[in-house]
Design a protein around this motif. Structure first.
Motif, PDB file in Angstrom:
ATOM      1  N   ASP A 100     115.967 -41.706 -34.586  1.00 46.83           N
ATOM      2  CA  ASP A 100     114.797 -41.700 -33.719  1.00 46.83           C
ATOM      3  C   ASP A 100     115.135 -42.342 -32.390  1.00 46.83           C
ATOM      4  O   ASP A 100     116.077 -43.119 -32.291  1.00 46.83           O
ATOM      5  N   PHE A 104     110.094 -42.941 -31.024  1.00 51.58           N
ATOM      6  CA  PHE A 104     109.712 -41.530 -31.143  1.00 51.58           C
ATOM      7  C   PHE A 104     110.536 -40.880 -32.244  1.00 51.58           C
ATOM      8  O   PHE A 104     111.764 -40.902 -32.190  1.00 51.58           O
ATOM      9  N   LYS A 105     109.827 -40.328 -33.219  1.00 51.10           N
ATOM     10  CA  LYS A 105     110.519 -39.699 -34.352  1.00 51.10           C
ATOM     11  C   LYS A 105     111.288 -38.481 -33.851  1.00 51.10           C
ATOM     12  O   LYS A 105     110.767 -37.674 -33.090  1.00 51.10           O
ATOM     13  N   ARG A 106     112.507 -38.370 -34.333  1.00 50.25           N
ATOM     14  CA  ARG A 106     113.319 -37.294 -33.787  1.00 50.25           C
ATOM     15  C   ARG A 106     112.858 -35.939 -34.301  1.00 50.25           C
ATOM     16  O   ARG A 106     113.093 -34.914 -33.683  1.00 50.25           O
ATOM     17  N   ARG A 107     112.154 -35.911 -35.445  1.00 49.80           N
ATOM     18  CA  ARG A 107     111.702 -34.628 -35.980  1.00 49.80           C
ATOM     19  C   ARG A 107     110.527 -34.073 -35.173  1.00 49.80           C
ATOM     20  O   ARG A 107     110.271 -32.892 -35.175  1.00 49.80           O
ATOM     21  N   HIS A 108     109.795 -34.973 -34.504  1.00 49.89           N
ATOM     22  CA  HIS A 108     108.632 -34.502 -33.732  1.00 49.89           C
ATOM     23  C   HIS A 108     109.011 -34.424 -32.264  1.00 49.89           C
ATOM     24  O   HIS A 108     108.599 -35.245 -31.448  1.00 49.89           O
ATOM     25  N   SER A 109     109.790 -33.412 -31.925  1.00 43.66           N
ATOM     26  CA  SER A 109     110.386 -33.409 -30.584  1.00 43.66           C
ATOM     27  C   SER A 109     109.354 -33.181 -29.488  1.00 43.66           C
ATOM     28  O   SER A 109     109.521 -33.641 -28.369  1.00 43.66           O
ATOM     29  N   ARG A 110     108.270 -32.477 -29.791  1.00 43.63           N
ATOM     30  CA  ARG A 110     107.283 -32.246 -28.751  1.00 43.63           C
ATOM     31  C   ARG A 110     106.574 -33.569 -28.413  1.00 43.63           C
ATOM     32  O   ARG A 110     106.396 -33.889 -27.237  1.00 43.63           O
ATOM     33  N   GLN A 111     106.243 -34.331 -29.459  1.00 37.93           N
ATOM     34  CA  GLN A 111     105.618 -35.633 -29.236  1.00 37.93           C
ATOM     35  C   GLN A 111     106.558 -36.556 -28.474  1.00 37.93           C
ATOM     36  O   GLN A 111     106.136 -37.317 -27.612  1.00 37.93           O
ATOM     37  N   TYR A 122     110.062 -26.413 -24.451  1.00 38.93           N
ATOM     38  CA  TYR A 122     108.600 -26.462 -24.578  1.00 38.93           C
ATOM     39  C   TYR A 122     107.893 -26.137 -23.276  1.00 38.93           C
ATOM     40  O   TYR A 122     106.674 -26.068 -23.236  1.00 38.93           O
TER      41      TYR A 122
END
Ligand SMILES: [Zn+2]
Ligand SMILES: [Zn+2]
Lengths: 817, 95
Positions: free
Chosen positions: A180, A192-199, A236
């Protein structure tokens, strides 16, 4: 018209002029624009110059053309040139390229000086200068620096810093490490969680807008974090304001490898910003040594932007300073077709080309040795003897003759190089004095130390620069003159030292190691140093007096001492270590720690006999380390080794460790460029080594291989008292124990005729003081693992430098059957 | 139609001078050793003049070796004598 006071922060071409950023006392950024018409020059046959003018006009280039005269450094006269002023500064590099491609036979000047540097030179300001700016409608009318780059004490802007790194252990994400993103700003941390790239992207945008940082400090930002965020932003369709200036795109330089002095080097990718700085700690040149303080200092004195000084080698810094001197004097700056990427330090270069005087030291352990060092010898020689590319070999005046060579050096013109270096030497000396005067608790002391260290690096590379034939102002004759003066100066010093009854143990380019019985206090050297200063005109100082110092022989040939393999302890107990394992970049932290700790133990000894007296304790410590290693108790992280990848992974023909590791990484999908560092752990089994980044969890390491490395490191430390590998193996691996340095008597009951080997056979079942059952088991396994090796040990080699002690020799003779 | 050769003394002197830089860069203790060697080579000037087909520097080196080897032989003899004396002492002590 309004006046603004602030620190000069950033400058780059934008629109029809330059975009300038200043930061005021409250930390607020201000963007202004400034008209700027930089010019490049061309010299050559009239018809070609005319054709060049025609071409530029036909292409409707925004240029102002005129014939003028400018001074050429080497010709020492004004020459007629075509001036090509570019009204849109950002177009200069491209227009110059067009001209050079179409008319390659013209001589070009002022063609490749970076625009930010040209701008500050023209305005007589410098990066981070405290400025007064008169402006109107967003345009600069006048900008003036209120301080100078030569101030030793200066105020810096209050910078808002945002740090970016991946969670978890600090590892190269390009080798597969994923985690992350951690962002820290104004004392708060965001994850920031790396799996939630848009966030992640939206979050970053929010933080950048809300905190508007001046400086992004990252770990692996150049090669991973920034490019990855830009990729996400494109994916995005969400703009990410990494730059403060929304008109600009993030500048990107690709990673590449290059060859420097026969070694393949690697330069990682770069991502630099506009109106904001990005510094990648993992991609910073010598960052650990002088850090941000040093980078800021170099930016101020070289005129290069901080995002450059925090990344490039300091050779570029000296080059930039020479350009600045030339521009100030109105001298044309020749176009440099090939940029040197890195420069060896002066001392390395001297040894490389045998220009410096280097002795084979008197090998062995010595006490109360004094080390005298010439301060910044090469730059000082250049300044003192006016060595510069245009002054050496000039026949404009009788001048002065270089010793040995007889080359003439002009004395009536102040050389470009000495003019550049003189203020630098002076500033460095002022920092040195300040550091000496300030009490330890003064917070400025650390800052000054880092600035001083930055100066040291700048000065050390200036010599390599002078000798580099592709350098802008480099000339081999100038380089040779410096080495000739260096030898002369060192020999003069040697003669004065010997005339005062000292013995010269070692000479190394700019240092002397000398000894005289009884001369073990600083005052014993004052008169000598003053005499050398008077007779050479150069600064020389007492680096320190050693409690003991050991010069080591070469590993390949124990009979020949090598110039730069030694270690010693100064009177204050601090160590100086050169050329042994602890100094090598590929040595693992555990081995390094063992060696340095042993040296620290030995440094307790106040003289040679103190060293010998400390040997048992050092060996005891080494044995503990070895036991831990053999028991598998050392964390793998402490055993990671490094090596530079010398070629492309598919080019390896031999299955070296590096080849295996490279292959493993390539199979895991990692792209490797020659010159990159490989990190690996030696493991048991056929694969021998594993890439560190690909290892998961605790992995068993190759105990035998690390034992071998540890023994080598221990041997280096103890070699000066005659301990060799055979003795070490017996003391540390066998159960013979250690009874003292070579030459001392064995304990009663032990066969002195065959001192160590016989001992371990006799006591085969008695283990030396096992602390725990585990230790006991370990020692047994150790011994049983290699019973044959102890029997097969070769006879003891004669001690390298045995302690002079007649007693044991008599004793051994009487015991012999 | 004879050639005029520099006298051997002059030739030796010339060689010695050409070693000046080499000598200067040596440690003082090594300078002394070199001076001893150079001085010892002068013992054989007559032989050197006679061996006119050799280069002066070669003769000089050979002359130094001759003197060195004489020293080695002498020292060896001394060691043998000392060793014999020691063994005799040891034997009498055991008795
Ligand atoms: Zn002159
Ligand atoms: Zn223990």
């Amino acid at each position: 018209m309004a006046t603004l006071h602030g620190w000069f922060f950033d400058a780059y071409p934008a629109g029809k002029g330059m975009r300038i950023w200043l930061i005021d006392q409250q930390g607020r950024p201000h963007a202004l624009s400034d008209g700027f018409i930089p010019a490049f020059y061309a010299r050559g046959p009239q018809e070609e110059l005319r054709a060049l003018c025609k071409m530029l006009r036909a292409r409707r280039a925004p240029v102002e053309l005129r014939r003028t005269e400018r001074r050429d450094l080497f010709l020492d006269q004004d020459v007629e040139v075509l001036e090509v002023g570019v009204r849109v500064p950002g177009l200069l590099p491209d227009l110059f390229r067009q001209a050079a491609n179409a008319y390659p036979h013209l001589t070009y000047y002022d063609a490749d000086i970076p625009l930010p540097q040209r701008y500050v030179l023209t305005r007589e300001i410098f990066p981070l200068a405290w400025c007064a700016v008169e402006h109107e409608a967003g345009r600069i009318r006048n900008i003036e620096a209120l301080d100078t780059p030569w101030d030793v004490e200066y105020r810096l802007p209050p910078l808002r810093v945002m740090t970016l790194r991946l969670d978890g252990e600090l590892q190269d994400p390009n080798r597969g490490h994923r985690h992350d993103l951690l962002v820290e700003v104004e004392g708060r941390q965001y994850c920031f969680k790396r799996r939630h790239s848009r966030q992640l992207l939206l979050g970053m945008r929010h933080l950048l807008e809300r905190f508007d940082p001046d400086l992004l400090v990252s770990a692996f930002g150049d090669s991973y974090i920034l490019p990855r965020m830009l990729e996400l932003s494109r994916h995005y369709g969400i703009p990410l304001p990494l730059n403060r200036d929304p008109q600009q795109a993030v500048a990107h330089k690709k990673a590449h490898s290059y060859v420097s002095y026969g070694r393949v080097m690697f330069r990682n990718a770069q991502h630099t910003l506009f109106g904001r700085w990005h510094v990648d700690r993992q991609n910073a040149f010598l960052a650990s040594d002088y850090g941000m303080d040093g980078s800021l200092e170099i930016a101020r004195i070289t005129g290069l932007p901080l995002q450059t000084t925090a990344r490039v080698s300091t050779g570029t810094g000296i080059s930039a300073m020479q350009v600045a001197t030339a521009q100030r004097r109105g001298i044309l700056v020749p176009w440099q077709k090939r940029q040197p990427e890195t420069l060896k330090s002066g001392v390395d270069l001297l040894v490389a080309d045998k220009g410096g005087l280097v002795y084979a030291p008197i090998a062995g352990l010595h006490e109360h040795v004094a080390e005298l060092d010439f301060t910044a010898m090469y730059p000082s020689i250049m300044v003192r003897f006016n060595i510069s590319p245009e002054t050496v070999g000039a026949d404009c005046c009788p001048g002065k003759l270089v010793p040995e060579l007889g080359t003439r050096v002009c004395t009536h013109r102040y050389g470009l190089v000495p003019e550049t270096l003189a203020p630098l030497l002076e500033k460095r000396n002022r920092y040195k004095t300040l550091i000496r005067q300030l009490p330890d608790e003064d917070p400025r002391k650390e800052t000054y130390k880092r600035r001083h260290s930055a100066h040291k690096w700048l000065l050390v590379t200036c010599f390599g620069y002078l000798g580099y034939k592709n350098a802008r102002f480099g000339r081999i004759e100038a380089h040779e003159a410096v080495t000739a003066y260096g030898r002369e100066v060192l020999l003069r010093a040697k003669e004065m030292v010997e005339a005062r009854g000292f013995r010269v143990l070692h000479l190394y380019v700019d240092g002397l190691w000398i000894y005289k019985p009884g001369a073990d206090q600083q005052p014993d050297y004052e008169a000598l140093l003053q005499q050398i200063r008077d007779h050479t005109g150069l600064q020389i100082g007492l680096e320190g007096i050693y409690r003991w110092v050991a010069f080591l022989p070469s590993r390949v040939d124990p009979r020949s001492p090598v110039a730069n393999r030694y270690f010693g302890a100064y009177e204050d107990g601090s160590l100086k270590v050169r050329g042994i394992e602890a100094r090598r970049h590929d040595t693992s932290p555990f081995i390094k720690e063992t060696q340095l700790e042993m040296l620290a133990i030995l440094a307790e000894g106040r003289d040679a006999s103190g060293f010998r007296a400390s040997v048992p304790e050092a060996i005891h410590y080494a044995r503990q380390q070895l036991l831990a290693l053999r028991a598998g108790r050392v964390p793998a992280r402490q055993l990671v080794m490094r090596q530079r990848l010398a070629r492309h992974p598919h080019e390896f023909t031999v299955r070296t460790v590096a080849a295996r590791v490279a292959r493993e990484l390539v199979h895991a999908g990692v792209t490797l460029t020659p010159g990159e560092k490989l990190r690996f752990l030696l493991v048991p089994g056929p694969e021998k080594a594993r890439a560190w980044e690909l290892l998961k969890g605790e992995v068993p390491y190759d105990r035998e291989a690390y034992t071998e490395l540890l023994l080598r490191a221990v041997e280096s430390v103890l070699a000066p008292v005659g301990v060799d590998r055979t003795m070490l193996a017996t003391w540390l691996l066998g159960n013979a124990g250690y009874w003292g340095p070579p030459g001392t008597l064995p304990p009663p009951g032990m066969d002195g005729g065959q001192p160590l080997l016989a001992g371990c056979r006799m006591h085969r079942t008695r283990w030396p003081q096992p602390c725990t059952e585990r230790d006991d088991l370990l020692l047994r396994s150790l011994y049983d693992e290699s019973p044959a090796s102890l029997d097969q040990l070769p006879p003891l080699a004669p001690a390298l430098l045995p302690a002079p002690s007649p007693l044991p020799i008599q004793d051994h003779a009487s015991v012999r059957p | 139609m004879g050639r005029t050769l520099p006298s051997i003394t002059q030739a030796f002197l010339h060689e010695q001078q050409s070693l000046a830089r080499f000598r200067r860069a040596l440690r003082r203790e090594d300078q002394r050793a070199l001076d001893d060697l150079l001085a010892s080579s002068k013992n054989h000037l007559a032989a050197a003049a006679y061996a006119s087909h050799l280069l002066p520097f070669e003769v000089m080196l050979l002359a130094m070796l001759v003197e060195e080897h004489k020293q080695v032989i002498g020292l060896r003899q001394q060691i043998d004598q000392l060793r014999a004396a020691l063994e005799e002492l040891g034997a009498s002590a055991e008795r």
